[in-house]
Write a protein that holds these residues in place. Structure first.
Motif, PDB file in Angstrom:
ATOM      1  N   LEU A 131      33.779  44.022  43.197  1.00 29.26           N
ATOM      2  CA  LEU A 131      33.778  45.331  43.936  1.00 29.26           C
ATOM      3  C   LEU A 131      34.994  46.031  43.425  1.00 29.26           C
ATOM      4  CD1 LEU A 131      32.722  44.204  47.582  1.00 29.26           C
ATOM      5  CD2 LEU A 131      31.402  45.546  45.819  1.00 29.26           C
ATOM      6  N   GLY A 132      36.078  45.100  43.365  1.00 23.26           N
ATOM      7  CA  GLY A 132      37.546  45.556  42.796  1.00 23.26           C
ATOM      8  C   GLY A 132      37.456  46.424  41.399  1.00 23.26           C
ATOM      9  N   VAL A 133      36.656  45.507  40.727  1.00 18.40           N
ATOM     10  CA  VAL A 133      36.522  46.227  39.102  1.00 18.40           C
ATOM     11  C   VAL A 133      35.642  47.169  39.205  1.00 18.40           C
ATOM     12  CG1 VAL A 133      35.347  45.679  36.971  1.00 18.40           C
ATOM     13  CG2 VAL A 133      36.762  44.052  38.006  1.00 18.40           C
ATOM     14  N   ALA A 134      34.453  47.426  40.113  1.00 20.49           N
ATOM     15  CA  ALA A 134      33.668  48.499  40.090  1.00 20.49           C
ATOM     16  C   ALA A 134      34.392  49.639  40.563  1.00 20.49           C
ATOM     17  CB  ALA A 134      32.337  48.007  40.768  1.00 20.49           C
ATOM     18  N   ALA A 135      35.239  49.533  41.680  1.00 22.57           N
ATOM     19  CA  ALA A 135      35.960  50.599  42.229  1.00 22.57           C
ATOM     20  C   ALA A 135      36.740  51.415  41.299  1.00 22.57           C
ATOM     21  CB  ALA A 135      36.748  50.062  43.618  1.00 22.57           C
ATOM     22  N   ILE A 136      37.519  50.584  40.310  1.00 22.04           N
ATOM     23  CA  ILE A 136      38.425  51.394  39.553  1.00 22.04           C
ATOM     24  C   ILE A 136      37.541  51.776  38.167  1.00 22.04           C
ATOM     25  CG2 ILE A 136      39.139  49.239  38.163  1.00 22.04           C
ATOM     26  CD1 ILE A 136      41.087  52.412  39.489  1.00 22.04           C
ATOM     27  N   SER A 137      36.475  50.895  37.873  1.00 25.96           N
ATOM     28  CA  SER A 137      35.872  51.579  36.672  1.00 25.96           C
ATOM     29  C   SER A 137      34.936  52.757  36.854  1.00 25.96           C
ATOM     30  CB  SER A 137      34.847  50.340  36.467  1.00 25.96           C
ATOM     31  OG  SER A 137      35.230  49.358  36.020  1.00 25.96           O
ATOM     32  N   GLY A 138      34.940  53.136  38.002  1.00 23.48           N
ATOM     33  CA  GLY A 138      33.910  54.424  38.216  1.00 23.48           C
ATOM     34  C   GLY A 138      34.676  55.500  37.755  1.00 23.48           C
ATOM     35  N   PRO A 139      36.051  55.839  38.320  1.00 21.91           N
ATOM     36  CA  PRO A 139      36.664  57.113  37.946  1.00 21.91           C
ATOM     37  C   PRO A 139      36.806  57.088  36.314  1.00 21.91           C
ATOM     38  CG  PRO A 139      37.541  56.208  39.773  1.00 21.91           C
ATOM     39  CD  PRO A 139      36.799  55.305  39.330  1.00 21.91           C
ATOM     40  N   TRP A 152      50.081  62.614  24.970  1.00 20.40           N
ATOM     41  CA  TRP A 152      50.651  61.612  25.601  1.00 20.40           C
ATOM     42  C   TRP A 152      49.519  61.180  26.618  1.00 20.40           C
ATOM     43  CZ3 TRP A 152      54.311  58.085  24.945  1.00 20.40           C
ATOM     44  CH2 TRP A 152      55.407  58.446  24.238  1.00 20.40           C
ATOM     45  N   LEU A 153      48.976  62.189  27.263  1.00 19.32           N
ATOM     46  CA  LEU A 153      48.007  62.112  28.399  1.00 19.32           C
ATOM     47  C   LEU A 153      46.728  61.143  27.509  1.00 19.32           C
ATOM     48  CD1 LEU A 153      47.574  65.623  29.810  1.00 19.32           C
ATOM     49  CD2 LEU A 153      48.374  63.340  31.112  1.00 19.32           C
ATOM     50  N   ARG A 154      46.574  61.498  26.318  1.00 22.15           N
ATOM     51  CA  ARG A 154      45.305  60.554  25.701  1.00 22.15           C
ATOM     52  C   ARG A 154      45.838  59.187  25.511  1.00 22.15           C
ATOM     53  NH1 ARG A 154      45.436  63.284  20.815  1.00 22.15           N
ATOM     54  NH2 ARG A 154      44.192  64.657  21.504  1.00 22.15           N
ATOM     55  N   LEU A 155      47.140  58.958  25.147  1.00 23.39           N
ATOM     56  CA  LEU A 155      47.659  57.673  25.225  1.00 23.39           C
ATOM     57  C   LEU A 155      47.617  56.959  26.498  1.00 23.39           C
ATOM     58  CD1 LEU A 155      48.933  55.269  23.447  1.00 23.39           C
ATOM     59  CD2 LEU A 155      51.094  56.317  24.009  1.00 23.39           C
ATOM     60  N   VAL A 156      47.964  57.536  27.408  1.00 22.21           N
ATOM     61  CA  VAL A 156      47.933  56.861  28.951  1.00 22.21           C
ATOM     62  C   VAL A 156      46.429  56.770  29.416  1.00 22.21           C
ATOM     63  CG1 VAL A 156      48.084  57.442  31.409  1.00 22.21           C
ATOM     64  CG2 VAL A 156      50.080  58.275  29.682  1.00 22.21           C
ATOM     65  N   LEU A 157      45.358  57.800  28.920  1.00 23.76           N
ATOM     66  CA  LEU A 157      44.162  57.224  29.227  1.00 23.76           C
ATOM     67  C   LEU A 157      43.473  56.177  28.450  1.00 23.76           C
ATOM     68  CD1 LEU A 157      41.793  58.373  30.798  1.00 23.76           C
ATOM     69  CD2 LEU A 157      41.139  59.783  29.052  1.00 23.76           C
ATOM     70  N   MET A 158      43.984  55.939  27.319  1.00 20.60           N
ATOM     71  CA  MET A 158      43.667  54.693  26.538  1.00 20.60           C
ATOM     72  C   MET A 158      44.174  53.416  27.105  1.00 20.60           C
ATOM     73  SD  MET A 158      43.432  56.143  22.693  1.00 20.60           S
ATOM     74  CE  MET A 158      42.067  57.415  22.042  1.00 20.60           C
ATOM     75  N   LEU A 159      45.533  53.548  27.438  1.00 15.82           N
ATOM     76  CA  LEU A 159      46.067  52.544  28.241  1.00 15.82           C
ATOM     77  C   LEU A 159      45.454  51.814  29.462  1.00 15.82           C
ATOM     78  CD1 LEU A 159      49.876  53.106  27.492  1.00 15.82           C
ATOM     79  CD2 LEU A 159      48.123  51.792  26.003  1.00 15.82           C
ATOM     80  N   LEU A 160      45.200  53.076  30.285  1.00 11.53           N
ATOM     81  CA  LEU A 160      44.222  52.605  31.412  1.00 11.53           C
ATOM     82  C   LEU A 160      42.892  52.110  30.969  1.00 11.53           C
ATOM     83  CD1 LEU A 160      44.671  55.906  33.550  1.00 11.53           C
ATOM     84  CD2 LEU A 160      46.011  53.960  33.591  1.00 11.53           C
ATOM     85  N   PHE A 161      42.363  52.340  30.121  1.00  9.92           N
ATOM     86  CA  PHE A 161      41.021  51.629  29.636  1.00  9.92           C
ATOM     87  C   PHE A 161      41.341  50.132  29.289  1.00  9.92           C
ATOM     88  CE2 PHE A 161      39.062  56.084  28.233  1.00  9.92           C
ATOM     89  CZ  PHE A 161      38.407  55.955  29.346  1.00  9.92           C
ATOM     90  N   SER A 162      42.456  49.842  28.478  1.00 14.90           N
ATOM     91  CA  SER A 162      42.964  48.864  28.196  1.00 14.90           C
ATOM     92  C   SER A 162      43.017  47.721  29.302  1.00 14.90           C
ATOM     93  CB  SER A 162      44.178  48.719  27.286  1.00 14.90           C
ATOM     94  OG  SER A 162      44.028  49.650  26.204  1.00 14.90           O
ATOM     95  N   ILE A 163      43.929  48.241  30.420  1.00 22.65           N
ATOM     96  CA  ILE A 163      44.111  47.520  31.651  1.00 22.65           C
ATOM     97  C   ILE A 163      42.801  47.109  32.201  1.00 22.65           C
ATOM     98  CG2 ILE A 163      45.105  47.354  33.522  1.00 22.65           C
ATOM     99  CD1 ILE A 163      47.393  49.219  32.546  1.00 22.65           C
ATOM    100  N   VAL A 164      41.736  48.267  32.185  1.00 27.31           N
ATOM    101  CA  VAL A 164      40.566  47.846  33.218  1.00 27.31           C
ATOM    102  C   VAL A 164      39.859  46.849  32.490  1.00 27.31           C
ATOM    103  CG1 VAL A 164      38.637  49.083  33.833  1.00 27.31           C
ATOM    104  CG2 VAL A 164      40.627  50.191  34.351  1.00 27.31           C
ATOM    105  N   ILE A 165      39.719  47.069  31.186  1.00 28.95           N
ATOM    106  CA  ILE A 165      38.912  46.140  30.324  1.00 28.95           C
ATOM    107  C   ILE A 165      39.616  44.618  30.307  1.00 28.95           C
ATOM    108  CG2 ILE A 165      38.534  45.596  27.951  1.00 28.95           C
ATOM    109  CD1 ILE A 165      37.689  48.663  27.430  1.00 28.95           C
TER     110      ILE A 165
END
Length: 262
Positions: free
Chosen positions: A13-21, A167-180
């Motif tokens: 549930l925790g992973v699904a909650a943050i994977s959605g956005p 910078w926004l593109r890099l932040v988005l990719m870093l967020l993907f990295s953490i979630v993965i």
């Protein structure tokens, strides 16, 4: 309900909650192959963690972030097409990880668990990583939601408006990295992208605004986790793939039940 099922449900549930956005950004920006690249590189993080005897989550997160930064730098140089770069990094990092793991003779690991997830083996430490990562990613998304959305809608217009698009593109990719990195335990290296894409694609069918799509994607992902775990518990099927099958079933049902918007 056994403790391992409670841990599995909470973790899923925790992973699904943050994977959605985040999955919504993957769908909007057509970054599915990028998600696959980061997911495949996670196996190199596993190999690095085993080789250096460091925490696996730290090793995976570090490698995913390294690959994300490398991608941003290489894409800016425009010497190769983006899909070519993603293909090179995805398959090379996966192969390097598998080769390195084969050389670590003193450690025997269950590669299947890393490739397809081991949701039922989630521990309290894993839950701490999942919810810590989810809170961090959620806070960043909440703060940068509007700039990220504007960049996604029209990058050139966002630049004109003075937004730091690179910078926004890099932040988005870093967020993907953490979630993965934190989600790998749930569905594994090969199925992580499915949990990002499928609930978001399903939510797109029934949502009228970006915010409602993000919320619906989280709810659909959480429903997929609950259905997948139920299927796994009563039918003895593998938990991670069962979650993805549930998400796919919801995708089919929503697309059959709701006609295409004009």
């Amino acid at each position: 309900m056994p403790d391992f099922m409670i841990y599995a449900l909470l973790g899923g549930l925790g992973v699904a909650a943050i994977s959605g956005p985040l999955g919504c950004f993957v769908v909007w920006r057509r970054m599915a192959y990028f998600g696959d690249t980061l997911a495949h590189s996670a196996l190199m993080g596993i190999a690095l963690g085993l080789l250096l005897d460091i925490n696996m989550n730290i090793a995976i997160t570090a490698v995913c972030i390294f690959i994300a930064i490398a991608l941003v730098i290489l894409l800016k140089q425009r010497q190769l097409a983006s899909d070519t770069l993603l293909g090179i990094l995805a398959h090379s990092s996966l192969s390097i990880g598998l080769v390195v793991v084969s050389f670590i003779e003193e450690v025997r690991i269950d590669l299947t668990g890393y490739l397809f997830g081991d949701l039922l083996a989630i521990s309290l430490t894993d839950l701490a990583w999942i919810y810590g990562g989810a809170v961090a990613v959620g806070l960043v998304l909440a703060i940068l939601w509007k700039p990220l959305l504007m960049m996604t809608i029209h990058e050139e217009l966002a630049k004109v408006e003075g937004l730091p698009v690179d910078w926004l593109r890099l932040v988005l990719m870093l967020l993907f990295s953490i979630v993965i990195a934190v989600a790998m335990k749930i569905v594994g290296v090969l199925l992580i992208t499915a949990m990002l894409i499928i609930p978001a694609a399903t939510a797109r069918r029934v949502s009228n605004t970006p915010e409602s799509m993000a919320l619906n994607a989280s709810l659909l992902g959480m429903l997929s986790v609950a259905l997948g775990l139920t299927l796994s518990y009563f039918s003895d099927t593998p938990a991670g793939p069962s979650v993805v099958v549930s998400a796919f079933t919801l995708f089919i049902l929503f697309y059959l039940a709701r006609p295409q918007k004009g």
